[in-house]
Design a protein around this motif. Structure first.
Motif, PDB file in Angstrom:
ATOM      1  N   ASP A 210       0.814  -1.222   0.000  1.00 19.99           N
ATOM      2  CA  ASP A 210       0.000   0.000   0.000  1.00 19.99           C
ATOM      3  C   ASP A 210       0.845   1.268   0.000  1.00 19.99           C
ATOM      4  O   ASP A 210       0.332   2.359   0.240  1.00 19.99           O
ATOM      5  N   GLU A 211       2.152   1.114  -0.272  1.00 19.71           N
ATOM      6  CA  GLU A 211       3.030   2.293  -0.332  1.00 19.71           C
ATOM      7  C   GLU A 211       2.986   3.095   0.963  1.00 19.71           C
ATOM      8  O   GLU A 211       3.030   4.321   0.953  1.00 19.71           O
ATOM      9  N   GLY A 212       2.909   2.381   2.083  1.00 23.26           N
ATOM     10  CA  GLY A 212       2.858   3.085   3.364  1.00 23.26           C
ATOM     11  C   GLY A 212       1.646   3.988   3.482  1.00 23.26           C
ATOM     12  O   GLY A 212       1.650   4.973   4.211  1.00 23.26           O
ATOM     13  N   GLY A 213       0.568   3.637   2.751  1.00 24.71           N
ATOM     14  CA  GLY A 213      -0.659   4.424   2.813  1.00 24.71           C
ATOM     15  C   GLY A 213      -0.727   5.561   1.820  1.00 24.71           C
ATOM     16  O   GLY A 213      -1.718   6.299   1.776  1.00 24.71           O
ATOM     17  N   PHE A 235      -4.006   8.403   3.362  1.00 25.81           N
ATOM     18  CA  PHE A 235      -3.751   7.718   4.624  1.00 25.81           C
ATOM     19  C   PHE A 235      -2.385   8.120   5.187  1.00 25.81           C
ATOM     20  O   PHE A 235      -2.256   8.477   6.363  1.00 25.81           O
ATOM     21  N   HIS A 236      -1.358   8.070   4.356  1.00 23.45           N
ATOM     22  CA  HIS A 236      -0.014   8.418   4.830  1.00 23.45           C
ATOM     23  C   HIS A 236       0.061   9.889   5.233  1.00 23.45           C
ATOM     24  O   HIS A 236       0.659  10.236   6.258  1.00 23.45           O
ATOM     25  N   ALA A 237      -0.536  10.753   4.429  1.00 28.38           N
ATOM     26  CA  ALA A 237      -0.473  12.187   4.714  1.00 28.38           C
ATOM     27  C   ALA A 237      -1.155  12.524   6.037  1.00 28.38           C
ATOM     28  O   ALA A 237      -0.737  13.461   6.732  1.00 28.38           O
ATOM     29  N   PHE A 238      -2.190  11.774   6.393  1.00 23.11           N
ATOM     30  CA  PHE A 238      -2.827  12.005   7.684  1.00 23.11           C
ATOM     31  C   PHE A 238      -1.804  11.894   8.807  1.00 23.11           C
ATOM     32  O   PHE A 238      -1.778  12.710   9.738  1.00 23.11           O
ATOM     33  N   ASN A 334     -11.387   3.402   5.597  1.00 27.65           N
ATOM     34  CA  ASN A 334     -12.415   4.057   6.400  1.00 27.65           C
ATOM     35  C   ASN A 334     -12.291   3.629   7.866  1.00 27.65           C
ATOM     36  O   ASN A 334     -12.020   2.462   8.161  1.00 27.65           O
ATOM     37  N   GLU A 335     -12.499   4.580   8.757  1.00 26.89           N
ATOM     38  CA  GLU A 335     -12.398   4.293  10.188  1.00 26.89           C
ATOM     39  C   GLU A 335     -13.443   3.279  10.628  1.00 26.89           C
ATOM     40  O   GLU A 335     -14.611   3.363  10.245  1.00 26.89           O
TER      41      GLU A 335
END
Length: 371
Positions: A210-213, A235-238, A334-335
């Protein structure tokens, strides 16, 4: 980005120039916090004098940003007359030499890219330590590059090495990489099979990371309504941005760039003073762990957190996606509701505070022992 950087665990400013910027967006914040903690821990020590001898008046707070800053050279190269200077002339020349030796390549890979040095992609499922396998690891990942830089600083590897990492460059890179390795998605990655299901890449060789999100969008339960033109975050940027910015809940949601820099400065200074004064729990390495193995120990420590960071999410619409010269997994995250009733944002922000805290103290300790 996981070419990617903690840091940036931990980075923090995505700003539309001249316009209002959302508070989840002050890029170098996480790295500045880590560098500032180390600056305070080392103030008026022999180690601080040795640091000045290597990088002059450049603080660790600012040095910690440069490994990401030089990514700005990627598009046109360092020999373009209009390429920007990132530091004083002597340091700038050495960083340009480092970039030339490790410039990005999107075709046949004959030499490592400096982007690779910021992360590793150890599978979070099944649970494992760094040394338990080979998938997602390489001799040019962050677990290897931290001791590589240490060897240069200690004089055990010549400055005229193949990666063109001189002692000043090694110090600058360590100021950044120590923060990066304390960002969960800079160490752990999820892998998926052709049907979009979570897979063990040790068994399924075709499983995609997943490329680290970086290739997944993220939707949280407490996400404010998106206005027109505002896209879903990655996801990663979060973890690089939002989770760091959440440490400053007193900041307004929208603020102009100039106001943002003015308002965040005293809050950051107050936080750094608090974190630098109080030693974090469990930041010390066991006495039987050699300093050259610290990076692997830190990676092993963060992997369960990386696993939890994925476990708290539901991944949907997972599909292969072409990214330059390779294919990766992409989709949506999604959470999921949790038994502990703690939101993903609150949980992640608590993790980030603890990891930034440890990273600052560990950077200071590493430089004391190395220099």
């Amino acid at each position: 980005m996981k070419s990617r950087s903690l840091l940036a665990l931990l980075l923090g400013i995505s700003i539309t120039l001249g316009c209002a910027a959302q508070a989840y967006a002050y890029a170098p914040l996480g790295h500045e916090i880590v560098g500032s903690i180390a600056d305070e821990r080392l103030a008026n020590t022999p180690t601080a004098a040795k640091i000045r001898a290597l990088i002059g008046n450049l603080s660790l707070e600012k040095a910690a940003l440069l490994a990401d800053t030089i990514k700005g050279w990627d598009k046109k190269g360092v020999d373009n007359p209009k390429s920007f200077r990132v530091a004083a002339p002597k340091i700038d020349r050495q960083l340009r030499g480092f970039w030339r030796a490790n410039q990005p390549s999107y075709g046949i890979l004959t030499a490592p890219s400096h982007h690779w040095f910021h992360y590793t992609d150890v599978p979070v499922m099944p649970a494992q330590n760094y040394s338990d396998g080979t998938v997602g690891r390489s001799k040019w990942d962050i677990v290897h590059m931290i001791p590589y830089c240490m060897e240069v600083l200690r004089g055990r590897r010549p400055e005229q090495n193949e990666r063109k990492i001189t002692k000043p460059v090694a110090l600058i890179l360590l100021a950044h990489y120590v923060a990066d390795i304390h960002q969960p998605l800079h160490v752990g990655a999820q892998y998926f099979d052709a049907q979009g299901r979570v897979a063990d890449p040790g068994r399924d060789k075709s499983a995609l990371a997943d490329e680290g999100g970086n290739t997944f969008t993220l939707e949280l339960s407490d996400e404010p309504p998106r206005t027109r033109g505002v896209r879903k975050k990655k996801f990663h940027a979060f973890w690089d941005y939002d989770a760091v910015n959440a440490l400053f809940p007193q900041m307004p949601i929208r603020v102009r760039k100039r106001e943002l820099q003015t308002q965040i400065a005293p809050l950051k200074k107050q936080l750094v003073r608090e974190l630098a004064t109080n030693e974090p729990t469990s930041r010390r390495m066991p006495a039987n762990v050699d300093i050259t193995n610290y990076a692997e120990a830190w990676a092993n420590e963060i992997l369960p957190i990386a696993r939890e960071a994925h476990k708290r999410l539901q991944f949907t619409n997972v599909h292969p996606q072409q990214e330059k010269a390779r294919v990766v997994a992409a989709g949506e995250a999604n959470e999921k509701p949790q038994p502990d009733q703690i939101s993903y944002r609150a949980w992640a922000s608590n993790v980030v505070r603890e990891e930034l805290h440890k990273a600052g103290w560990r950077l200071a300790d590493l430089l004391e022992k190395t220099l």
